[in-house]
Design an enzyme around this catalytic site. Structure first.
Site, PDB file in Angstrom:
ATOM      1  N   HIS A 194       0.811  -1.216   0.000  1.00 14.35           N
ATOM      2  CA  HIS A 194       0.000   0.000   0.000  1.00 14.35           C
ATOM      3  C   HIS A 194       0.842   1.263   0.000  1.00 14.35           C
ATOM      4  CE1 HIS A 194      -3.286  -2.818   0.706  1.00 14.35           C
ATOM      5  NE2 HIS A 194      -3.913  -1.953  -0.043  1.00 14.35           N
ATOM      6  N   GLU A 437     -11.274 -10.464  -5.564  1.00 18.38           N
ATOM      7  CA  GLU A 437      -9.842 -10.400  -5.281  1.00 18.38           C
ATOM      8  C   GLU A 437      -9.339 -11.636  -4.542  1.00 18.38           C
ATOM      9  OE1 GLU A 437      -8.922  -6.888  -3.016  1.00 18.38           O
ATOM     10  OE2 GLU A 437     -10.603  -7.143  -1.669  1.00 18.38           O
ATOM     11  N   ASP A 461      -4.670  -8.074  -4.896  1.00 20.33           N
ATOM     12  CA  ASP A 461      -4.879  -9.209  -3.999  1.00 20.33           C
ATOM     13  C   ASP A 461      -5.125 -10.494  -4.771  1.00 20.33           C
ATOM     14  OD1 ASP A 461      -4.516  -8.343  -1.326  1.00 20.33           O
ATOM     15  OD2 ASP A 461      -6.256  -7.057  -1.586  1.00 20.33           O
ATOM     16  N   CYS A 508     -10.031  -2.478 -10.706  1.00 21.17           N
ATOM     17  CA  CYS A 508      -9.471  -1.327  -9.992  1.00 21.17           C
ATOM     18  C   CYS A 508      -8.096  -1.629  -9.385  1.00 21.17           C
ATOM     19  CB  CYS A 508     -10.426  -0.836  -8.913  1.00 21.17           C
ATOM     20  SG  CYS A 508     -10.764  -2.079  -7.653  1.00 21.17           S
TER      21      CYS A 508
HETATM   22  C1  PEP Z   1      -6.676  -4.854  -5.075  1.00 17.53           C
HETATM   23  O1  PEP Z   1      -6.482  -5.742  -4.250  1.00 17.53           O
HETATM   24  O2  PEP Z   1      -6.362  -4.963  -6.290  1.00 17.53           O
HETATM   25  C2  PEP Z   1      -7.296  -3.584  -4.665  1.00 17.53           C
HETATM   26  C3  PEP Z   1      -7.682  -2.693  -5.540  1.00 17.53           C
HETATM   27  O3  PEP Z   1      -7.432  -3.354  -3.337  1.00 17.53           O
HETATM   28  P1  PEP Z   1      -6.220  -2.943  -2.347  1.00 17.53           P
HETATM   29  O4  PEP Z   1      -5.012  -2.646  -3.213  1.00 17.53           O
HETATM   30  O5  PEP Z   1      -6.686  -1.781  -1.583  1.00 17.53           O
HETATM   31  O6  PEP Z   1      -6.054  -4.176  -1.540  1.00 17.53           O
HETATM   32 MG    MG Z   2      -7.420  -5.608  -2.324  1.00 19.25          MG
END
Ligand code: PEP
Ligand code: MG
Length: 576
Positions: A194, A437, A461, A508
């Protein structure tokens, strides 16, 4: 001497500037006994360090930006109060005078005692004070040891510098976000951690997994960080410096050319309209969204509202954050994802929550929410209330089974009834969706899709869980491969299952923001993308220059190859 160091580039762009080395590591404490005649001097050394720590904190309070998304002032005030408390000011002095301990040892001994008392406290709030005390003690110890940098100081000190650290949590990154940091370099971390995502969102070049970087650097070094290539140049010679300065100019020029696309529609060459939305983490990100002409939010990661604070946000705070975004959107759609805490996004001041032996597979996201309704319900209520003010959709993360979907649906119905009874407005038809995910969700999408109004694929994920690698662990980052046949198959299956169920599906995850994969995804049938603001115009450019005719057969060949060379040739052909 010049040096070239290699890591993984996770946020592109070139930064040139001075280095700021951030040391989070524990301070080493020497233990020794002092002769009697030196005790007064030692007490004075200790008291001077306390005073210096107070001055540091007071100064830092004056530096908090107005736009700060976290309550830094309360955080600093709590630390200042601890510096006034006799348990930290008087007790170590007694240890120096009675036992002849040196100041560091006296402070450390007293800190261990206090921490032990706090550890045994049942009250989670009091127990949480333990980490505050440790942070205050580390601050004083660092002053006693002659170095004064802690993460919070870095907020101030690393302005206009390239920050090199062992690792940065998303919380650290947020603390630094408004202070003109030129680039991040960390010794650990992965592409879709993140912190890397935040760096991309903020448009800051970043390199991760640059092992032992700090050992090669001196505080006087000038650095060039190339976030695309993952290269860090230390004290570069003049000709190399000029080369990178030219590249920096070129990048600036390319960015200004892309700006011309800001108001262009998103449509392929053969006339297929594509939805392109933006991912955000904070209401403040709407500035960047508007800069690139984004008209809808495809993913609002609300868990960032929870970081760097003691208490969770209440319903009103949630609502006010959502309303700020809705106002800026002028009627555009917004997908609010319920909080996805856990794994690398810990709600830090809650030591009452035992650490999971494997956080990525533990009590994260929707699992945590369904277990801690006190955390979840205020958010659901706020999202429902926000739905009366705009095109709001609600989405849940990390779904692995139908039960979770049904439980949240039930909660939404109950909360809706409560709101109706109180005549509080909301949209009873608010679209309810889920992230795809976890592989189980992708594989069973035909079964689960009928219970949902829309879907969004989270490749960050999905890749982590399909390939069984921790996305934040640099040791296994080499396995992180969006082109792995298992991932491509799961993407295809999900897109087809959604189409079959007549449910909109978007992507996303970071894969959508990577221009190398945009045409591949179009060829797989994807018609909706949500990307971080910095990638928005580039992705739009690629879509607008794509012809869907012929793409499907090329993509089918990609799905049927296991040969890496063939795969890379096909990708080159697709990207033409
Ligand atoms: C993902 O897992 O691709 C996602 C968009 O969520 P995050 O990156 O916040 O886990
Ligand atoms: Mg995610």
């Amino acid at each position: 001497m010049s040096l070239i160091l290699h890591g993984i580039g996770v946020s592109k762009g070139i930064a040139i500037g001075k280095v700021y080395i951030l040391n989070h590591d524990q301070v080493e404490v020497n233990e020794y006994l002092l002769p009697k005649h030196r005790l007064d001097e030692e007490v004075a050394r200790f008291e001077n360090a306390l005073e210096a720590a107070r001055l540091q904190l007071q100064y830092l309070r004056t530096q908090i930006p107005k736009s700060s998304t976290v309550d830094l002032d309360a955080f600093l005030e709590a630390h200042l109060m601890m510096l006034e408390d006799s348990m930290l000011t008087k007790a170590p002095v007694e240890l120096i005078l009675e036992h002849h301990y040196n100041a560091e040892w006296a402070l450390k001994t007293q800190c261990d005692r206090i921490v032990q008392i706090f550890k045994n406290m049942e009250d989670p709030y009091l127990s949480a004070r333990k980490s505050d005390i440790e942070q205050v003690v580390v601050r004083v110890l660092r002053i006693l040891r002659g170095h004064a940098d802690t993460p919070i100081d870095a907020v101030e000190l690393c302005a206009n510098a390239i920050v090199v650290a062992d690792d940065l949590s998303p919380a650290d990154t947020i603390l630094m976000q408004h202070h003109g940091i030129l680039a991040f370099v960390t010794e650990f971390g992965g592409t879709t951690s993140h912190t890397a995502i935040l760096a991309r969102s903020l448009g800051i070049p970043a390199i991760v997994s640059l092992r032992r970087a700090r050992t090669y650097l001196r505080t006087t070094d000038t650095l060039i960080a190339d976030g695309s290539q993952g290269v860090l140049l230390v004290s570069p010679p003049a000709d190399i410096l000029r080369y990178y300065q030219r590249r920096q100019q070129q990048e600036k020029y390319q960015r200004s050319t892309l700006t011309k696309l800001k108001s262009a529609p998103v449509v392929t060459l053969d006339g297929t309209p594509i939805t392109l939305h933006v991912n955000i983490e904070f209401p403040e990100d709407m500035v960047a969204v508007k800069r690139v002409g984004g008209e809808g939010i495809g993913l609002y990661r609300t868990e960032f509202l929870f970081l760097n604070r003691d208490q969770p946000p209440d319903e009103e705070e949630h609502l006010s954050a959502y309303l700020r975004v809705i106002k800026e959107l002028n009627g555009g759609p917004i997908t609010i994802r319920t909080l996805d805490l856990g794994a690398d996004k810990q709600f830090e001041k809650r030591p009452d929550r035992p650490l999971s032996p494997n956080p990525a597979l533990g009590l994260r996201a929707i699992r945590l929410c369904l277990k801690e309704l006190k955390l979840f319900k205020p958010q659901l209520r706020a999202i429902l209330r926000a739905s009366a003010h705009g095109q709001v959709r609600i989405m849940i993360p990390m779904v692995s089974g139908l039960q979770e979907i049904l439980q949240v649906r039930k909660l939404l119905t109950e909360i809706g009834e409560e709101l109706s009874q109180k005549s509080i407005k909301f949209n009873p038809q608010i679209p309810f969706g889920a992230m795809v995910e976890i592989p189980a969700m992708a594989v069973c999408l035909d079964l689960f899709a009928p219970y949902l109004d829309f879907l969004s694929i989270g490749t960050n994920d999905l890749i982590q869980y399909t390939l069984a690698l921790d996305r934040g662990d640099s040791a296994v980052n080499y396995l992180y491969d969006p082109l792995h046949p298992a991932i491509l198959r799961l993407l295809k299956m999900s897109i087809e299952a959604a189409k079959e169920a007549n449910k909109p599906i978007s992507l996303c995850g970071e894969m959508a923001s990577d221009t190398r994969y945009v045409r591949l995804l179009l060829g797989l049938g994807l018609r909706s993308f949500s990307v971080h603001p910095e990638a928005f115009l580039e992705v739009k450019q690629v879509i607008n220059q794509s012809d869907l005719i012929g793409l499907t057969s090329l993509v089918n060949s990609v799905l049927n190859t296991t040969c890496l060379v063939e795969m890379s040739d096909l990708l080159e052909e697709i990207n033409g």
